[in-house]
Design an enzyme around this catalytic site. Structure first.
Site, PDB file in Angstrom:
ATOM      1  N   THR A   1     -10.040   6.782   7.978  1.00  0.00           N
ATOM      2  CA  THR A   1     -11.149   6.762   8.696  1.00  0.00           C
ATOM      3  C   THR A   1     -11.401   7.422   9.700  1.00  0.00           C
ATOM      4  O   THR A   1     -11.043   8.220  10.501  1.00  0.00           O
ATOM      5  CB  THR A   1     -10.698   5.362   9.444  1.00  0.00           C
ATOM      6  OG1 THR A   1     -10.843   3.638   8.582  1.00  0.00           O
ATOM      7  CG2 THR A   1     -11.395   4.595  10.362  1.00  0.00           C
TER       8      THR A   1
ATOM      9  N   ALA B   1      12.439  11.777   5.346  1.00  0.00           N
ATOM     10  CA  ALA B   1      11.336  10.942   6.324  1.00  0.00           C
ATOM     11  C   ALA B   1      11.648  11.642   7.631  1.00  0.00           C
ATOM     12  O   ALA B   1      10.723  11.227   8.370  1.00  0.00           O
ATOM     13  CB  ALA B   1      12.089   9.189   6.195  1.00  0.00           C
TER      14      ALA B   1
ATOM     15  N   PRO C   1       3.423  -1.218  14.354  1.00  0.00           N
ATOM     16  CA  PRO C   1       3.487  -2.776  15.173  1.00  0.00           C
ATOM     17  C   PRO C   1       2.486  -2.720  15.476  1.00  0.00           C
ATOM     18  O   PRO C   1       1.496  -3.450  15.559  1.00  0.00           O
ATOM     19  CB  PRO C   1       5.012  -2.884  16.079  1.00  0.00           C
ATOM     20  CG  PRO C   1       6.472  -1.582  15.278  1.00  0.00           C
ATOM     21  CD  PRO C   1       4.973  -1.021  14.957  1.00  0.00           C
TER      22      PRO C   1
ATOM     23  N   GLU D   1      -0.428  -1.224  15.251  1.00  0.00           N
ATOM     24  CA  GLU D   1      -2.150  -0.972  14.497  1.00  0.00           C
ATOM     25  C   GLU D   1      -1.971  -2.613  13.393  1.00  0.00           C
ATOM     26  O   GLU D   1      -2.686  -2.898  13.035  1.00  0.00           O
ATOM     27  CB  GLU D   1      -1.527   0.333  13.236  1.00  0.00           C
ATOM     28  CG  GLU D   1      -2.359  -0.092  12.513  1.00  0.00           C
ATOM     29  CD  GLU D   1      -2.241   1.521  10.839  1.00  0.00           C
ATOM     30  OE1 GLU D   1      -2.825   1.375   9.943  1.00  0.00           O
ATOM     31  OE2 GLU D   1      -1.661   2.306  11.543  1.00  0.00           O
TER      32      GLU D   1
ATOM     33  N   GLY E   1      -2.868  -0.259   5.950  1.00  0.00           N
ATOM     34  CA  GLY E   1      -1.955  -0.884   7.232  1.00  0.00           C
ATOM     35  C   GLY E   1      -0.731  -1.276   6.698  1.00  0.00           C
ATOM     36  O   GLY E   1       0.350  -1.558   6.860  1.00  0.00           O
ATOM     37  N   GLY E   2      -0.352  -0.620   5.185  1.00  0.00           N
ATOM     38  CA  GLY E   2       0.802  -1.024   4.213  1.00  0.00           C
ATOM     39  C   GLY E   2       0.216  -2.043   4.025  1.00  0.00           C
ATOM     40  O   GLY E   2      -0.071  -3.032   4.042  1.00  0.00           O
TER      41      GLY E   2
ATOM     42  N   ASN F   1      -0.018  -6.024   1.732  1.00  0.00           N
ATOM     43  CA  ASN F   1       0.539  -6.513   1.675  1.00  0.00           C
ATOM     44  C   ASN F   1       2.119  -6.461   0.495  1.00  0.00           C
ATOM     45  O   ASN F   1       3.092  -7.916   1.401  1.00  0.00           O
ATOM     46  CB  ASN F   1      -0.273  -7.710   1.445  1.00  0.00           C
ATOM     47  CG  ASN F   1      -1.062  -7.879   2.520  1.00  0.00           C
ATOM     48  OD1 ASN F   1      -1.346  -7.335   3.387  1.00  0.00           O
ATOM     49  ND2 ASN F   1      -2.200  -9.193   2.037  1.00  0.00           N
TER      50      ASN F   1
END
Length: 381
Positions: free
Chosen positions: A160, A180, A242, A244, A365-366, A368
């Site tokens: 975006t 990570a 969190p 976001e 945003g991840g 669902n």
């Protein structure tokens, strides 16, 4: 039900936001849709209205009221007009800018924050890659140290503001062996040699938003452009997710509620078989259910907004509110389309565009499914 989350100051700010929208967005909305991007004039008008520096200290050009609820008010009002305005501007002031504020050096703050607050610079964060989105720990874009620089190679997609952003926060792997724990964030400036943008992606919804692919081929980024600490990028992203996700939830519900209210007006005015369609028991009961779902969800969102304002919103609660509101949003809008009948399938009707715009909220945003995984792990499963 009367909401108690906002004070008179927040409502006064809401008036400021509405004035900005009425003057700077609505008159050129169709042009923005056609161009598939928000013009500089809108960004700069937002800057003049002090909307882009809500978390930025005054010394760097921001207003920094120290209260997330102002972010939420801005997100609500933008989403009522279009999810695209919410996603583009929120990506800037609510997601991207806080990285510079919380992790940037003094020099980085002095260099970029004034322009980001004025709207002369636009930012975004580039996490998602062609090979995967939700699994951030598996990203492939790499950055290798070369003297005082880092050499960046790889690509990002579905970004975006990606087509027009002036300063892009890029997540790249700097220590492959650490997985990570080997990811670093870099500030990449427009015009850097080796950095190219792909086309504006042709999305199902949110045409006002420019969404693009980004390509990095031997891009030299100065060490001075590292955001935060080397190899701590993944942790920094987890710390910011969190916000976001609660911001996404705020926009999800605000958009659905606005379209539902418009659908109620339509149900009262539209005639069939000698009466308004809202008078038919099925439609009456359906609308009663939908308004109740919105009100109950609003109470939960508001509680999460307060929790985040106080620094108490957990990653699990953020996952819950993001997942719940995107499901409710899509369900409500699907019913709104059905209540509009054939007109609900016409792009010229706001309900049709809102329905298309909302589908991605269960993905970005991840997904669902990832939100449920987070919640399930918290349950000890």
């Amino acid at each position: 039900m009367r909401r108690t989350v906002y004070s008179a100051d927040h409502e006064a700010f809401r008036d400021t936001v509405r004035t900005f929208i009425e003057r700077s967005i609505l008159p050129i909305h169709e042009e923005i849709v056609a161009e598939k991007q928000i013009p500089d004039s809108v960004w700069q008008a937002a800057g003049k209205a002090d909307l882009l520096g809500l978390e930025v200290p005054e010394e760097f050009g921001g207003s920094d009221p120290g209260d997330y609820r102002f972010n939420a008010v801005l997100g609500e009002e933008l989403a009522k007009v279009s999810m695209a305005y919410n996603s583009c501007l929120q990506m800037h002031f609510d997601i991207g800018v806080p990285y510079f504020v919380k992790y940037g050096t003094q020099e980085q703050k002095e260099r970029w924050l004034p322009g980001l607050c004025s709207g002369e610079l636009v930012t975004t964060i580039a996490m998602t890659e062609p090979s995967g989105g939700s699994d951030l720990a598996a990203l492939r874009t790499s950055a290798v140290r070369s003297g005082d620089d880092w050499v960046l190679n790889g690509s990002k997609t579905f970004i975006t503001n990606g087509y027009t952003a002036d300063v892009i926060i890029v997540a790249a792997r700097t220590s492959p062996e650490k997985k990570a724990k080997g990811i670093t964030l870099f500030a990449l400036e427009n015009g850097t040699p080796g950095f190219e943008r792909g086309r504006k992606l042709d999305k199902v919804g949110q045409p006002e938003a420019n969404t693009a692919e980004l390509f990095f081929q031997d891009v030299k980024v100065p060490n001075a452009n590292v955001i935060g600490e080397v190899d701590r990028g993944f942790i920094q992203m987890m710390e910011q997710l969190p916000q976001e996700r609660i911001s996404a939830a705020v926009g999800n519900l605000a958009q659905a509620k606005a379209i539902l209210e418009e659908t109620l007006v339509y149900a009262k005015e539209r005639q069939a078989f000698g009466q308004s369609i809202g008078k038919f028991q099925h439609n009456k009961f359906l609308l009663a259910d939908l308004f109740t779902q919105i009100d109950v969800s609003q109470a939960y969102v508001d509680a999460c907004v307060v929790a985040h304002t106080q620094g108490d919103l957990t990653a699990v609660d953020a996952a819950k509110v993001k997942m719940w509101t995107s499901d409710i949003q899509n369900s409500v809008l699907d019913h709104c389309v059905q209540l509009h009948g054939g007109y609900g399938f016409m792009r010229e009707y706001r309900v049709a565009q809102a329905w298309m715009d909302a589908r991605v909220t269960r993905i970005w945003g991840g997904t669902n499914e990832i939100m449920k995984e987070i919640i399930g792990r918290d349950l000890g499963l």
